[in-house]
Design an enzyme around this catalytic site. Structure first.
Site, short mmCIF file in Angstrom:
data_model
loop_
_atom_site.label_atom_id
_atom_site.label_comp_id
_atom_site.label_asym_id
_atom_site.label_seq_id
_atom_site.Cartn_x
_atom_site.Cartn_y
_atom_site.Cartn_z
CG ASP A 1 -46.23 22.45 21.23
OD1 ASP A 1 -45.64 22.88 20.25
OD2 ASP A 1 -45.67 21.83 22.16
CD GLN B 1 -46.32 25.68 25.27
OE1 GLN B 1 -45.13 25.87 25.38
NE2 GLN B 1 -47.12 25.59 26.32
CB SER C 1 -46.95 21.00 25.54
OG SER C 1 -46.74 22.01 24.58
NE ARG D 1 -40.06 19.11 25.52
CZ ARG D 1 -38.74 19.08 25.41
NH1 ARG D 1 -37.98 19.17 26.47
NH2 ARG D 1 -38.17 18.97 24.22
C1 FRU Z 1 -42.93 21.14 21.18
C2 FRU Z 1 -42.38 21.64 22.49
C3 FRU Z 1 -42.86 20.79 23.66
C4 FRU Z 1 -42.74 21.73 24.82
C5 FRU Z 1 -43.15 23.05 24.19
C6 FRU Z 1 -42.45 24.25 24.73
O1 FRU Z 1 -43.00 22.12 20.20
O2 FRU Z 1 -40.96 21.71 22.46
O3 FRU Z 1 -42.15 19.58 23.82
O4 FRU Z 1 -43.56 21.38 25.89
O5 FRU Z 1 -42.87 22.92 22.82
O6 FRU Z 1 -42.95 25.39 24.11
#
Ligand code: FRU
Length: 499
Positions: free
Chosen positions: A48, A64, A108, A167
């Site tokens: 992300d 990420q 994220s 989250r």
């Molecule tokens: C979306 C997600 C978010 C989370 C992150 C973890 O792709 O699942 O909800 O914060 O990726 O990598």
């Protein structure tokens, strides 16, 4: 691709021993799918868009990141920056999982600039010894010298009444009531995806659950909402989110998970979003997820958006074999015009057009630059483009049929196939016919901007070296092919520069 054990996946970046990572980077630099102008993972896996913002006269973007391979392992934030949304520089590690609250992942979050501080709220993924997850909303910030700090105390702990899935805080400030807000994606105990608003008078403390944000007329967004974003654009609000578990509907929602939007008004007193228009997909291609608008105060009439050029649960096999995976899409400018969302490439996109490799009317068959920008001017005539085709088969095709008014993309002819369970084609109906396409093709991706902002279709592809032809057949109009200019250096930067 080899299997990774949990121990191998939950390894944090070791700043004192960057040798293994540098080796990985050397290897992936040789890959034929590295890009000329897309933000691409430095090593390992990118997911992300995080912390996207305009601060200190530059655009900042984090993503990420699992450093050591193409798997969803222990997540970090990697930092890149840009003066113009087109030229990008690797800055190094942004935020690492180095405390109890985020020991199993810096998940994220968003970017919110205020004064000489860029606030970076995010979700800390903590798991106990039985691997039970406890989500925390945490705060980091970048100071004016570019140094990133972490606040020790969480902004908020696990929220009762919801499952472990809570989250992705998107922070904003509302002048009318003097509150800072953040919007979270949560799953309720009935396993339904919900939006939750938190608020406080101060950024660093005092956060409380304000309540669930309802969307008038809608109750079902699948089993989870990831990466929600609430953005004021002019006098409207734009709600962007990545719901999981929607059923396909005709030509829409055909990816495993989709990224959607609604335009409307916010009623903060009654915690309700009142849509003016339909619930739609933000991008109509095969690979697009977790879009986020930048925290920025320079353009109140526009939102600046970026997204992961991929989807969770998909596998990007060809590069995963080479131990890496992931790009960001080109940043887009979003506006609301006559009630409709327009998505255009960042203002300076013309900088990407290098040497002209041909201007065609009628048909052509020439060499395809691996990184290219293609402009098609059309007046509702039939057009068939074949990008990265081979001598004996087609590549990625883009066709427009003026009778049915469908623009169709197809990646199923190519040698390397990915995620075929979700189909290999997508199409959109252009009510007002086709006037223009701007296509960004960059070694392993194709983004198509249709009719000055009407639609965008983003898809990953993995052409082999013999898939190297560009073909066009058109019944009218002109197609111009440019070799792309390189605006992203593929350099190995892990330690943030001392300011
Ligand atoms: C979306 C997600 C978010 C989370 C992150 C973890 O792709 O699942 O909800 O914060 O990726 O990598």
């Amino acid at each position: 691709m080899r299997e990774w054990t949990r121990e191998e996946r939950y390894v944090a970046l070791d700043m004192k021993d960057l040798g293994r990572l540098e080796e990985l980077h050397k290897q992936i630099r040789e890959s034929i799918w590295r890009c000329d102008y897309h933000v691409q993972t430095v090593t390992g896996l990118m997911g992300d868009t995080n912390g996207f913002s305009y601060f200190n006269n530059r655009w900042h973007l984090f993503y990420q990141w699992f450093p050591y391979g193409a798997v969803h392992g222990l997540k970090h934030w990697y930092h890149v920056s840009s003066p113009d949304l087109v030229t990008w520089r690797n800055e190094g590690l942004g935020i690492g999982p180095d405390e109890l609250y985020d020991d199993k992942g810096v998940f994220s979050g968003s970017g919110y600039p205020e004064g000489d501080t860029l606030y970076l709220p995010y979700t800390g993924n903590h798991r106990d010894e039985n691997w039970v997850r406890f989500p925390y909303q945490l705060l980091a910030w970048m100071d004016k010298d570019g140094k990133i700090h972490k606040q020790e105390e969480p902004l908020y702990g696990p929220i009762p009444g919801y499952t472990e899935h809570q989250r992705d805080p998107k922070m904003f400030f509302r002048e009318e009531d003097g509150y800072y807000y953040f919007l979270l994606g949560v799953q309720n105990e009935q396993k339904k995806g919900r939006f939750l608003l938190m608020r406080s008078k101060e950024i660093r403390k005092g956060w409380e659950v304000y309540g669930e944000l309802k969307v008038r007329g809608y109750d079902d967004f699948g089993f989870m909402i990831e990466c929600p974003d609430l953005e004021r654009v002019g006098d409207k609000w734009l709600l962007l989110f990545s719901p999981q578990g929607l059923e396909p509907q005709g030509d829409c929602f055909r990816n495993v998970y989709n990224n959607t939007y609604m335009i409307g008004n916010m009623d903060f007193e009654n915690l309700e979003f009142i849509p003016d228009g339909p619930f739609r997909e933000l991008d109509r291609g095969l690979d697009f997820y977790a879009a986020q608008c930048a925290g920025q105060k320079i353009w109140p009439e526009r939102a600046v958006m970026c997204a992961w050029f991929g989807v969770s649960d998909y596998s990007y096999g060809p590069t995963a074999e080479e131990d890496y995976s992931g790009l960001q899409v080109m940043p887009r400018i979003l506006t609301i015009e006559n009630g409709e969302l327009k998505q255009r490439p960042a203002d300076d996109w013309k900088k990407l057009e290098g040497e002209c490799a041909g201007e065609f009317t009628g048909s052509a068959d020439v060499e395809m630059p691996r990184g290219a920008v293609i402009e098609v001017k059309n007046y509702n005539a039939a057009v068939a483009l074949d990008l990265y085709g081979a001598e004996d088969h087609k590549g990625f095709t883009v066709t427009y049929d003026p009778e049915e008014k469908y623009l169709t993309i197809e990646r199923g002819y190519m040698e390397n196939q990915i995620n075929t369970d979700y189909g290999t084609d997508r199409r959109v109906r252009l009510e007002n016919g086709l006037q223009e396409l701007i296509i960004f093709a960059d070694h392993s991706s194709v983004e198509i901007f249709v009719n000055d902002g009407e639609y965008v279709l983003s898809s990953r592809i993995f052409p082999t070296l013999s898939e190297n032809r560009f073909r066009v057949e058109q019944a009218g109009g002109t197609t111009t092919l440019f070799k792309a200019v390189r605006t992203v250096e593929d350099d190995f930067v892990i330690c943030p520069a001392e300011q």
